[in-house]
Design a protein around this motif. Structure first.
Motif, short mmCIF file in Angstrom:
data_model
loop_
_atom_site.label_atom_id
_atom_site.label_comp_id
_atom_site.label_asym_id
_atom_site.label_seq_id
_atom_site.Cartn_x
_atom_site.Cartn_y
_atom_site.Cartn_z
N ASP A 21 0.84 -1.20 0.00
CA ASP A 21 0.00 0.00 0.00
C ASP A 21 0.87 1.24 0.00
OD1 ASP A 21 -2.29 -1.45 -0.07
OD2 ASP A 21 -2.78 -1.21 2.06
N TYR A 22 0.31 2.36 -0.48
CA TYR A 22 1.06 3.61 -0.54
C TYR A 22 1.60 3.97 0.84
CZ TYR A 22 1.99 8.41 -2.16
OH TYR A 22 2.57 9.60 -2.50
N LEU A 31 6.55 4.47 9.78
CA LEU A 31 5.70 4.53 8.59
C LEU A 31 6.51 4.19 7.36
CD1 LEU A 31 2.97 5.36 7.18
CD2 LEU A 31 3.95 7.68 7.03
N GLU A 32 5.99 3.29 6.54
CA GLU A 32 6.59 2.97 5.24
C GLU A 32 5.74 3.60 4.15
OE1 GLU A 32 6.34 -0.86 2.50
OE2 GLU A 32 7.69 -1.21 4.19
N ILE A 33 6.38 4.35 3.27
CA ILE A 33 5.69 4.97 2.13
C ILE A 33 6.26 4.37 0.86
CG2 ILE A 33 5.13 7.14 0.97
CD1 ILE A 33 5.68 8.58 3.62
N ASN A 34 5.41 3.73 0.07
CA ASN A 34 5.83 3.09 -1.17
C ASN A 34 5.61 4.05 -2.33
OD1 ASN A 34 6.49 0.15 -0.44
ND2 ASN A 34 4.52 0.47 0.58
N VAL A 54 15.06 8.17 -4.39
CA VAL A 54 14.18 9.15 -3.76
C VAL A 54 14.96 10.45 -3.56
CG1 VAL A 54 12.69 9.69 -1.81
CG2 VAL A 54 12.92 7.32 -2.57
N ASN A 55 14.39 11.54 -4.00
CA ASN A 55 15.01 12.86 -3.83
C ASN A 55 14.20 13.68 -2.83
OD1 ASN A 55 17.06 12.50 -5.85
ND2 ASN A 55 15.44 12.71 -7.39
N PHE A 56 14.89 14.56 -2.10
CA PHE A 56 14.24 15.35 -1.06
C PHE A 56 14.41 16.84 -1.36
CE2 PHE A 56 15.46 11.31 0.74
CZ PHE A 56 14.31 10.93 1.44
N GLY A 88 10.58 4.04 -4.79
CA GLY A 88 11.25 3.25 -3.77
C GLY A 88 10.44 3.20 -2.49
N LYS A 89 11.08 2.73 -1.44
CA LYS A 89 10.46 2.65 -0.12
C LYS A 89 11.08 3.71 0.79
CE LYS A 89 9.49 -2.34 -0.17
NZ LYS A 89 8.11 -2.39 0.28
N LEU A 90 10.23 4.50 1.41
CA LEU A 90 10.68 5.56 2.32
C LEU A 90 10.15 5.25 3.71
CD1 LEU A 90 11.84 8.41 2.95
CD2 LEU A 90 9.63 9.34 2.19
N TYR A 91 11.05 5.31 4.70
CA TYR A 91 10.67 5.04 6.08
C TYR A 91 10.82 6.32 6.90
CZ TYR A 91 11.18 0.23 4.51
OH TYR A 91 11.06 -0.94 3.81
#
Length: 230
Positions: A21-22, A31-34, A54-56, A88-91
């Motif tokens: 899931d997103y 929290l994991e964000i896909n 992933v860029n910030f 990617g996956k962001l935590y």
């Protein structure tokens, strides 16, 4: 295999590959964000890891228009969000606080700015103010109103409690323990100030938020004091 072996430890704590899931709760505090060529807003400093590309980008003070710029300048809310974009996956996490995911369906909620962990780019955010000296002293003057359709993630110290508000049953809360409330509610600030109170930090016994009408209020078992960023 020993239950204390490194292999057992990895099996117990490793990321769940079935989660797609997103927004996902990897743990109660993480929290994991896909991301799949998507962008998301996250709290500044909340990134603990990511996998992929992933860029910030830091949120500018003018994001949201000149009205939000002025509110950010006064409240210290400016530059607290980061835009994460890519695949990617962001935590993300926030000092071990518990994470709750909410999906808004053309709805709105108000959240204390310090308790917003992440939200989809489709969600509109606007800083709202309660115009009272009591709010300024107790930390309950500025909140973020999140509106639209999409996921948001908020954080609480400990297990939160939701109180229902009805016309016959208004709810009074300590601003420093109030996390969020339904977007249709407009809280009032109730004060009981003495000269001695003015000399120190206000508490929930001296300043309260009064919620009237139909809706709900989310509180936490913790009084969180907010400070302006220097």
């Amino acid at each position: 295999m020993s239950k204390y072996s490194i292999e057992a430890f990895i099996n117990e704590t490793k990321e769940n590959p079935q989660q797609r899931d997103y927004f996902e709760l990897e743990t109660k505090h993480l929290l994991e964000i896909n991301l799949n060529n998507q962008a998301v807003w996250t709290k500044k400093g909340s990134m603990v890891s990511y996998v992929g590309n992933v860029n910030f980008e830091r949120q500018g003070m003018l994001a949201g228009g000149i009205g939000n710029f002025l509110k950010k300048a006064i409240s210290g809310e400016g530059a607290k969000l980061m835009k994460a974009e890519g695949t990617g996956k962001l935590y993300v996490a926030d000092f071990g606080k518990k994470v709750r995911i909410l999906y808004l369906n053309n709805e709105s909620v108000c959240v204390n700015g310090n308790d917003v962990l992440a939200h989809e780019q489709s969600i509109k955010s606007d800083i709202t103010m309660l115009k009272s000296i009591a709010g300024m002293m107790s930390g309950g003057l500025f909140q973020v109103k999140l509106s639209g359709t999409g996921h948001i993630a908020i954080t609480t110290h400990g297990d939160p409690l939701t109180l229902l508000v009805t016309p016959d049953t208004p709810v009074f809360t300590d601003p420093n323990a109030t996390v969020a409330w339904s977007g249709n509610l407009s809280p009032e600030l109730k004060t009981n100030i003495s000269f001695q109170s003015l000399m120190g930090r206000g508490s929930g016994e001296e300043f309260q938020m009064k919620f009237s009408g139909h809706g709900w209020v989310l509180i936490q078992p913790y009084e969180e004091v907010y400070y302006m960023e220097k």
